[in-house]
Scaffold this active site. Structure first.
Site, short mmCIF file in Angstrom:
data_model
loop_
_atom_site.label_atom_id
_atom_site.label_comp_id
_atom_site.label_asym_id
_atom_site.label_seq_id
_atom_site.Cartn_x
_atom_site.Cartn_y
_atom_site.Cartn_z
N TYR A 80 -57.95 -52.33 -24.28
CA TYR A 80 -56.72 -53.11 -24.18
C TYR A 80 -56.59 -53.74 -22.80
O TYR A 80 -56.31 -54.93 -22.67
CB TYR A 80 -55.52 -52.19 -24.46
CG TYR A 80 -54.18 -52.88 -24.29
CD1 TYR A 80 -53.74 -53.80 -25.24
CD2 TYR A 80 -53.37 -52.62 -23.20
CE1 TYR A 80 -52.51 -54.44 -25.09
CE2 TYR A 80 -52.15 -53.24 -23.04
CZ TYR A 80 -51.72 -54.15 -24.00
OH TYR A 80 -50.51 -54.77 -23.84
N LYS A 137 -56.60 -57.80 -21.72
CA LYS A 137 -55.52 -58.46 -20.98
C LYS A 137 -56.04 -59.07 -19.67
O LYS A 137 -55.56 -60.11 -19.24
CB LYS A 137 -54.38 -57.47 -20.70
CG LYS A 137 -53.61 -57.09 -21.95
CD LYS A 137 -52.93 -58.30 -22.56
CE LYS A 137 -51.97 -57.92 -23.65
NZ LYS A 137 -51.16 -59.05 -24.11
N THR A 162 -41.33 -45.58 -21.20
CA THR A 162 -40.95 -45.27 -22.60
C THR A 162 -41.44 -43.89 -22.95
O THR A 162 -42.22 -43.28 -22.22
CB THR A 162 -41.56 -46.29 -23.57
OG1 THR A 162 -42.98 -46.20 -23.50
CG2 THR A 162 -41.12 -47.72 -23.26
#
Length: 80
Positions: A46, A50, A79
């Site tokens: 990931y 990016k 989170t």
């Protein structure tokens, strides 16, 4: 996910640049992540995807002077 992040963005960018041409002005804004600039365990594919977007926008900005191309990360959100 990495294919969507890189290939998808590349294809949309390529199509946009073809439609825009070399005379019209335009802008491309992509969202990236802090993980593109700092390694985190378990997020390598990931994060690399990016980082590729960040570089893609840098090259578009240099090669297409009529286009404002940026990749931004909106900040860190804690989170669960």
């Amino acid at each position: 996910m990495k294919e969507t992040n890189v290939r998808g963005t590349f294809l949309v960018t390529q199509g946009f640049l073809k439609l825009l041409g070399k005379e019209k002005k335009g802008a491309i804004i992509n969202l990236t992540t802090f993980g593109a600039h700092m390694p985190f365990p378990g997020l390598s594919s990931y994060s690399i995807s990016k980082l590729a977007l960040t570089q893609l926008q840098a090259f578009v900005a240099v090669e297409c002077p009529n286009v404002t191309a940026v990749a931004i990360h909106p900040g860190i959100i804690l989170t669960d």
